[in-house]
Design a protein around this motif. Structure first.
Motif, short mmCIF file in Angstrom:
data_model
loop_
_atom_site.label_atom_id
_atom_site.label_comp_id
_atom_site.label_asym_id
_atom_site.label_seq_id
_atom_site.Cartn_x
_atom_site.Cartn_y
_atom_site.Cartn_z
N VAL A 85 -4.70 0.82 -0.77
CA VAL A 85 -6.25 1.35 -0.62
C VAL A 85 -6.18 2.85 -0.18
O VAL A 85 -5.67 3.22 0.67
CB VAL A 85 -6.84 0.54 0.63
N LYS A 86 -6.64 3.69 -1.23
CA LYS A 86 -6.89 5.23 -0.96
C LYS A 86 -8.17 5.60 -0.79
O LYS A 86 -8.87 5.27 -1.56
CB LYS A 86 -6.36 5.71 -2.43
N ILE A 87 -8.26 6.38 0.32
CA ILE A 87 -9.52 7.10 0.82
C ILE A 87 -9.18 8.38 0.90
O ILE A 87 -8.28 8.91 1.42
CB ILE A 87 -9.79 6.47 2.27
N MET A 88 -10.17 9.21 0.38
CA MET A 88 -10.18 10.69 0.75
C MET A 88 -11.18 11.13 1.84
O MET A 88 -12.22 10.64 1.61
CB MET A 88 -10.53 11.39 -0.80
N LEU A 89 -10.77 11.64 2.62
CA LEU A 89 -11.54 12.26 4.10
C LEU A 89 -11.57 13.63 3.93
O LEU A 89 -10.49 14.29 4.18
CB LEU A 89 -11.11 11.63 5.07
N ASN A 99 -13.56 12.69 -8.91
CA ASN A 99 -13.75 11.75 -10.20
C ASN A 99 -12.49 11.52 -10.63
O ASN A 99 -12.17 10.54 -10.98
CB ASN A 99 -14.50 12.46 -11.13
N ARG A 100 -11.57 12.73 -10.47
CA ARG A 100 -10.09 12.44 -10.97
C ARG A 100 -9.38 11.19 -10.21
O ARG A 100 -8.92 10.46 -10.78
CB ARG A 100 -9.48 13.80 -10.90
N ALA A 101 -9.63 11.48 -8.75
CA ALA A 101 -9.15 10.47 -8.22
C ALA A 101 -9.49 8.88 -8.30
O ALA A 101 -8.75 8.08 -8.15
CB ALA A 101 -9.12 10.55 -6.48
N LYS A 102 -10.95 8.94 -8.66
CA LYS A 102 -11.41 7.67 -9.07
C LYS A 102 -10.74 7.03 -10.17
O LYS A 102 -10.30 5.72 -10.36
CB LYS A 102 -13.00 7.69 -9.02
N LYS A 103 -10.68 7.99 -11.26
CA LYS A 103 -10.27 7.50 -12.41
C LYS A 103 -8.69 7.11 -12.39
O LYS A 103 -8.29 5.98 -12.99
CB LYS A 103 -10.47 8.35 -13.49
N PHE A 104 -7.80 7.99 -11.67
CA PHE A 104 -6.44 7.95 -11.95
C PHE A 104 -5.72 7.39 -10.84
O PHE A 104 -4.47 7.04 -10.71
CB PHE A 104 -5.56 9.19 -12.23
N ALA A 105 -6.47 7.07 -9.71
CA ALA A 105 -5.71 6.68 -8.39
C ALA A 105 -6.59 5.34 -7.72
O ALA A 105 -6.16 4.80 -6.70
CB ALA A 105 -5.85 7.95 -7.22
N ASN A 106 -7.62 5.20 -8.44
CA ASN A 106 -8.51 3.93 -8.09
C ASN A 106 -8.93 4.23 -6.53
O ASN A 106 -8.76 3.43 -5.67
CB ASN A 106 -7.56 2.76 -8.10
N LEU A 107 -9.64 5.53 -6.42
CA LEU A 107 -10.03 6.01 -5.34
C LEU A 107 -11.02 5.00 -4.61
O LEU A 107 -11.94 4.46 -5.38
CB LEU A 107 -10.56 7.34 -5.27
N HIS A 108 -10.88 4.39 -3.20
CA HIS A 108 -11.57 3.32 -2.92
C HIS A 108 -12.91 4.20 -2.35
O HIS A 108 -14.23 3.53 -2.51
CB HIS A 108 -11.09 2.59 -1.75
N CYS A 109 -12.75 5.06 -1.70
CA CYS A 109 -14.11 5.79 -1.18
C CYS A 109 -13.78 7.23 -0.75
O CYS A 109 -12.54 7.53 -0.40
CB CYS A 109 -14.53 5.20 0.08
N GLU A 122 -15.82 0.94 8.36
CA GLU A 122 -16.23 -0.20 7.53
C GLU A 122 -15.41 0.19 6.20
O GLU A 122 -15.32 -0.92 5.49
CB GLU A 122 -17.66 0.16 7.57
N THR A 123 -15.35 1.41 5.80
CA THR A 123 -14.55 1.62 4.34
C THR A 123 -13.29 1.12 4.56
O THR A 123 -13.01 0.40 3.58
CB THR A 123 -14.56 3.34 4.17
N ILE A 124 -12.47 1.33 5.60
CA ILE A 124 -11.22 0.68 5.72
C ILE A 124 -11.36 -0.89 5.56
O ILE A 124 -10.30 -1.32 4.88
CB ILE A 124 -10.40 1.13 6.99
N LYS A 125 -12.17 -1.48 6.45
CA LYS A 125 -12.36 -2.88 6.26
C LYS A 125 -12.73 -3.51 4.90
O LYS A 125 -11.97 -4.49 4.35
CB LYS A 125 -13.37 -3.36 7.25
N SER A 126 -13.47 -2.83 4.13
CA SER A 126 -13.85 -3.19 3.05
C SER A 126 -12.75 -2.85 1.83
O SER A 126 -12.60 -3.86 1.04
CB SER A 126 -15.10 -2.57 2.14
#
Length: 131
Positions: A85-89, A99-109, A122-126
């Motif tokens: 699970v990948k999260i950018m903070l 958008n690049r991270a969403k497309k190529f890294a399946n960014l969760h949030c 909540e983001t981690i749990k989801s």
């Protein structure tokens, strides 16, 4: 089997300390909490942990760091470990990077700094619920 790992990557030590404190407070000893101060250190740590048969379940990464940016790091991690699970903070990511991270890294949030502790947890749990 060892505990799963949550890895936090940020070039500011105070952010890493804050994240670790919040994660430990919420999730207790259910996870191992690792930190890295840049992308290269994170990639090395991931290799070490996987060689030791640790399962990395979440990576929380800043975007604006010296050297490799967070979106590139998450893409590189995704290429080898697509289930993490990948999260950018971040307070500084531009829309193109997110958008690049969403497309190529399946960014969760992507969560903005300063973050809400409850939103982060909540983001981690989801994200974990999808594993």
């Amino acid at each position: 089997m060892s505990k799963p790992v949550i890895l936090c990557v940020d070039d500011e030590r105070i952010m890493l300390d804050c994240l670790r404190t919040q994660l430990l407070s919420s999730f207790g000893n259910n996870y191992i909490y690792e930190v890295a101060e840049d992308a290269d250190e994170a990639l090395e740590l991931i290799q070490e942990l996987t060689q030791e048969n640790h399962s990395i379940v979440v990576v929380i990464s800043d975007w604006l760091m010296p050297g490799m940016k967070g979106d590139e790091l998450l893409i590189r991690i995704h290429e080898q470990f697509p289930k993490i699970v990948k999260i950018m903070l971040t307070g500084q990511a531009d829309e193109v990077a997110v958008n690049r991270a969403k497309k190529f890294a399946n960014l969760h949030c992507c969560i903005s700094k300063p973050w809400s502790e409850s939103e982060l947890l909540e983001t981690i749990k989801s994200g974990l619920s999808k594993l």
